[in-house]
Design an enzyme around this catalytic site. Structure first.
Site, mmCIF file in Angstrom:
data_model
loop_
_atom_site.group_PDB
_atom_site.id
_atom_site.type_symbol
_atom_site.label_atom_id
_atom_site.label_comp_id
_atom_site.label_asym_id
_atom_site.label_seq_id
_atom_site.Cartn_x
_atom_site.Cartn_y
_atom_site.Cartn_z
ATOM 1 C CG ASN A 11 -11.681 -110.043 56.804
ATOM 2 O OD1 ASN A 11 -10.826 -109.987 57.699
ATOM 3 N ND2 ASN A 11 -11.771 -109.129 55.853
ATOM 4 C CD1 TRP A 12 -13.686 -113.108 62.433
ATOM 5 C CD2 TRP A 12 -12.149 -113.726 63.947
ATOM 6 N NE1 TRP A 12 -14.063 -114.322 62.947
ATOM 7 C CE2 TRP A 12 -13.154 -114.720 63.878
ATOM 8 C CE3 TRP A 12 -11.087 -113.907 64.829
ATOM 9 C CZ2 TRP A 12 -13.108 -115.875 64.663
ATOM 10 C CZ3 TRP A 12 -11.048 -115.043 65.615
ATOM 11 C CH2 TRP A 12 -12.051 -116.016 65.531
ATOM 12 C CE LYS A 13 -13.973 -106.481 57.072
ATOM 13 N NZ LYS A 13 -14.862 -105.518 56.440
ATOM 14 C CG HIS A 101 -10.456 -106.521 52.519
ATOM 15 N ND1 HIS A 101 -10.977 -105.275 52.802
ATOM 16 C CD2 HIS A 101 -11.429 -107.419 52.796
ATOM 17 C CE1 HIS A 101 -12.233 -105.435 53.239
ATOM 18 N NE2 HIS A 101 -12.525 -106.720 53.254
ATOM 19 C CD GLU A 103 -12.250 -103.191 55.518
ATOM 20 O OE1 GLU A 103 -11.537 -103.982 56.168
ATOM 21 O OE2 GLU A 103 -13.492 -103.260 55.500
ATOM 22 C CD GLU A 173 -15.106 -108.639 50.667
ATOM 23 O OE1 GLU A 173 -15.701 -109.298 51.520
ATOM 24 O OE2 GLU A 173 -14.169 -107.857 50.933
ATOM 25 N N GLY A 179 -19.784 -103.509 55.405
ATOM 26 C CA GLY A 179 -20.016 -102.878 56.708
ATOM 27 C C GLY A 179 -21.122 -101.843 56.710
ATOM 28 C CB SER A 219 -23.994 -106.209 54.420
ATOM 29 O OG SER A 219 -23.331 -104.986 54.710
ATOM 30 N N GLY A 240 -17.612 -110.269 57.153
ATOM 31 C CA GLY A 240 -16.932 -109.410 58.124
ATOM 32 C C GLY A 240 -17.673 -109.417 59.448
ATOM 33 N N GLY A 241 -18.456 -108.372 59.704
ATOM 34 C CA GLY A 241 -19.114 -108.139 60.985
ATOM 35 C C GLY A 241 -19.827 -109.353 61.562
HETATM 36 P P1 13P Z 1 -19.069 -107.008 56.281
HETATM 37 O O1 13P Z 1 -19.602 -108.425 56.254
HETATM 38 O O2 13P Z 1 -18.892 -106.472 57.668
HETATM 39 O O3 13P Z 1 -19.861 -106.113 55.374
HETATM 40 O O4 13P Z 1 -17.589 -107.050 55.675
HETATM 41 C C1 13P Z 1 -17.363 -107.685 54.467
HETATM 42 C C2 13P Z 1 -15.903 -107.809 54.237
HETATM 43 O O5 13P Z 1 -15.229 -106.833 53.987
HETATM 44 C C3 13P Z 1 -15.296 -109.130 54.359
HETATM 45 O O6 13P Z 1 -13.993 -109.126 53.891
#
Ligand code: 13P
Length: 260
Positions: A11-13, A101, A103, A173, A179, A219, A240-241
């Protein structure tokens, strides 16, 4: 017990221009081998502005990476300025769509009811929702993780029958792990994924539950992925990251195995 192939999703956000996205996918395709795709299914979820570029690349080179989106609006078309419809995504060969999600729920006010509408819309257009659920740190400390997660599932699956429910990927999640560099312990992640599966069994029967894929997100890195994926009820990761860099994401897609 059904064998469930892990699904590793990046997930590149709100990261990467379409040019960066192309470069990352090219590198990723170069890094992954047929044996890696045997071990795990891989999806990338770029921004809307990059979907067409990434689709063209995946199709032209027949790269077996699934295309994913990060969001959708639950209507086929209409006066919804700034939104993107499931018809548009399906036309780009999008296979997976992230819905709910944290966020979007926290920063953009997405309600349980809206998440349900999105889940239904994705299924109606023959794509696969990746439904995100998870608790805040306060909820974990108050011991209400299960209530929160099962409540989100209850709301999201309103009106969804067993045949459709069987297709949904559920991503656990924990919000405090996103993050932050803080990962849920494999045991804690397993415990919640096991109760997610029990909820599916209660709602839709044991057969559906035995095929449901439950991802863990928060993470995930090349160093912790193997231990997480070794848990019996964790069938993949939503990353994510660490998915922004092709080499790191390739190592995660190899489930932490292979060259560092
Ligand atoms: P991180 O891997 O950056 O913690 O993000 C997780 C996430 O929200 C994937 O959707």
């Amino acid at each position: 017990m059904a064998t469930r192939k892990p699904l590793i999703s990046g997930n590149w956000k709100m990261n990467h221009t379409h040019l960066d996205a192309i470069a990352v996918v090219q590198k990723l395709a170069y890094s992954l081998s047929p044996a890696d795709y045997e071990r795990a299914e891989v999806s990338v979820h770029p921004s809307f502005t990059s979907l067409r570029s990434v689709q063209t690349l995946l199709d032209a080179d027949e790269v077996p990476i699934a295309l994913g989106a990060q969001n959708v609006y639950p209507a086929p078309s209409g006066a919804f300025t700034g939104e993107v419809s499931p018809v548009m995504l399906a036309k780009l060969n999008v296979r997976y769509v992230i819905v709910g999600h944290s966020e979007r729920r926290q920063l953009l006010g997405e309600s349980d009811e809206m998440v349900n509408r999105k889940l239904v819309a994705v299924l109606e257009h023959q794509m696969v929702p990746i439904l995100c659920v998870g608790e805040t740190l306060e909820e974990r400390e108050a011991g209400t993780t299960q209530d929160k997660v099962l409540g989100q599932l209850e709301a999201a699956f309103q009106g969804v029958d067993a045949a459709a429910a069987a297709k949904v990927v559920i991503a656990y999640e924990p919000i405090w792990a996103i993050g932050t560099g803080r990962t849920a312990s494999p045991e804690d992640a397993q415990a919640v994924c096991a109760s997610v599966r029990s909820w599916v069994a209660k709602a839709y029967g044991a057969e559906v539950a035995s095929t449901t894929r439950a991802q863990y997100g928060g993470s995930v890195t090349p160093d912790n992925v193997a231990e997480l994926m070794a848990q019996p009820d964790i069938d993949g990761a939503l990353v994510g990251g660490a998915s922004l860099d092709a080499e790191r994401f390739a190592r995660i897609a190899r489930l932490g195995t292979g060259p560092a």
